[in-house]
Scaffold this motif. Structure first.
Motif, PDB file in Angstrom:
ATOM      1  N   ASP A 116       0.812  -1.212   0.000  1.00 36.96           N
ATOM      2  CA  ASP A 116       0.000   0.000   0.000  1.00 36.96           C
ATOM      3  C   ASP A 116       0.844   1.259   0.000  1.00 36.96           C
ATOM      4  O   ASP A 116       0.418   2.303  -0.485  1.00 36.96           O
ATOM      5  N   SER A 117       2.060   1.163   0.572  1.00 39.55           N
ATOM      6  CA  SER A 117       2.899   2.350   0.658  1.00 39.55           C
ATOM      7  C   SER A 117       3.823   2.497  -0.546  1.00 39.55           C
ATOM      8  O   SER A 117       4.751   3.303  -0.501  1.00 39.55           O
ATOM      9  N   ALA A 118       3.607   1.709  -1.598  1.00 44.33           N
ATOM     10  CA  ALA A 118       4.434   1.835  -2.796  1.00 44.33           C
ATOM     11  C   ALA A 118       4.260   3.231  -3.382  1.00 44.33           C
ATOM     12  O   ALA A 118       3.127   3.683  -3.598  1.00 44.33           O
ATOM     13  N   PRO A 119       5.347   3.952  -3.629  1.00 40.36           N
ATOM     14  CA  PRO A 119       5.235   5.342  -4.088  1.00 40.36           C
ATOM     15  C   PRO A 119       4.709   5.441  -5.517  1.00 40.36           C
ATOM     16  O   PRO A 119       4.990   4.579  -6.355  1.00 40.36           O
ATOM     17  N   PHE A 120       3.933   6.487  -5.756  1.00 46.36           N
ATOM     18  CA  PHE A 120       3.450   6.778  -7.105  1.00 46.36           C
ATOM     19  C   PHE A 120       4.570   7.454  -7.893  1.00 46.36           C
ATOM     20  O   PHE A 120       5.167   8.426  -7.421  1.00 46.36           O
ATOM     21  N   GLU A 121       4.861   6.949  -9.081  1.00 47.18           N
ATOM     22  CA  GLU A 121       5.969   7.467  -9.883  1.00 47.18           C
ATOM     23  C   GLU A 121       5.525   8.732 -10.612  1.00 47.18           C
ATOM     24  O   GLU A 121       4.974   8.670 -11.708  1.00 47.18           O
ATOM     25  N   LYS A 122       5.787   9.876  -9.993  1.00 50.75           N
ATOM     26  CA  LYS A 122       5.323  11.150 -10.542  1.00 50.75           C
ATOM     27  C   LYS A 122       6.078  11.525 -11.819  1.00 50.75           C
ATOM     28  O   LYS A 122       5.491  12.054 -12.756  1.00 50.75           O
TER      29      LYS A 122
END
Length: 278
Positions: A116-122
């Motif tokens: 769930d804490s996987a970062p969104f690749e902005k």
């Protein structure tokens, strides 16, 4: 008594209508409810326009695409590309979750927390936004709606449509369309154009990028050049390419993961690791 009153009223109304027709010489053709009429100072009635909100919005959108083709193309395709990448990233996260569930770990809560804490690749999403807006939007508007009619003509006959689709598939796509995506990504992630070409070649040869592109876009482009109105072609392409960009984003991410795994496993005896990424 009531029946006589109704008959008299009907005769009176009929006589008024005939008087108006004979006086003006124009037969009324619009029937509207009384609350839609506006009475002027001279006593004349004017029918109020009854255009619906739906038709007004559609007309405004149609006018926007006709009068501002480049701006509408950039906005439509840029937002579409960003949303498609968001869907692809969330789908990849779900696949990771499903893979993790099949493994034998003791602490399931910790696993779910990490997923769930996987970062969104902005930066990746920004790359797709720019690629969608600049190339799929503005560049394709110029290529398909300005250059192609000059080169191949504006007809929708079979020969003209086939020529456009063939040129787009064999020339525009492998030499311009797909490489531009990798070049934009290289600028965002700050690696060289040479590395971008290597990644593009790798995805074409190992992950079937071109084959998947042709299988989807060849029939779609037949409709683009043969059926869809010219000012709506980019919007139509944006609608279909939303699903294509999900596939393309997944292919790109798959190739990146393979390169990262190779980077982690490729170490020489002197301890110097092999660098795959720029």
């Amino acid at each position: 008594m009531t029946r006589r009153l109704l008959v008299s009223t009907a005769i009176a109304l009929s006589g008024c209508t005939n008087s108006v027709v004979s006086f003006s010489g124009v037969k009324p053709t619009v029937k509207s409810a009384p609350w839609l009429n506006i009475r002027g100072s001279d006593g004349s009635l004017t029918v109020r326009p009854t255009t619906s909100l739906k038709s007004t919005v559609l007309g405004a959108v149609d006018t926007f695409y006709k009068t501002m083709p480049l701006a509408s193309a950039f906005m439509t395709c840029g937002v579409k590309a960003s949303l498609a990448d968001i869907v692809a990233q969330k789908r990849a996260a779900k696949e990771v979750a499903q893979t993790a569930q099949t493994d034998d770990y003791e602490n399931d809560t910790l696993i779910l927390g990490e997923i769930d804490s996987a970062p969104f690749e902005k930066r990746r999403n920004l790359a797709f936004f720019l690629y969608g807006g600049l190339y799929q939007g503005m560049a394709q508007e110029i290529i398909f709606n300005e250059a192609f009619p000059i080169i191949f003509g504006q007809g929708t006959d079979l020969q003209t449509v086939f020529s456009k689709v063939l040129f787009d598939s064999l020339v525009i796509t492998p030499l311009l369309c797909l490489p531009v995506a990798y070049f934009v990504k290289s600028v965002i992630f700050q690696y060289s154009f040479k590395e971008a070409i290597n990644r593009y070649t790798d995805d074409v040869l190992k992950n079937g990028l071109l084959v998947k592109y042709w299988s989807l876009w060849s029939p779609v482009q037949c409709l683009t050049f043969g059926v869809v109105p010219q000012h709506l072609r980019i919007a139509w392409i944006a609608f279909v390419s939303f699903f294509w960009l999900i596939i393309f984003s997944s292919i790109s991410a798959k190739g990146q993961k393979e390169r990262e795994l190779l980077d982690d496993s490729c170490s020489l005896e002197d301890g110097v690791s092999c660098r795959i990424d720029g």
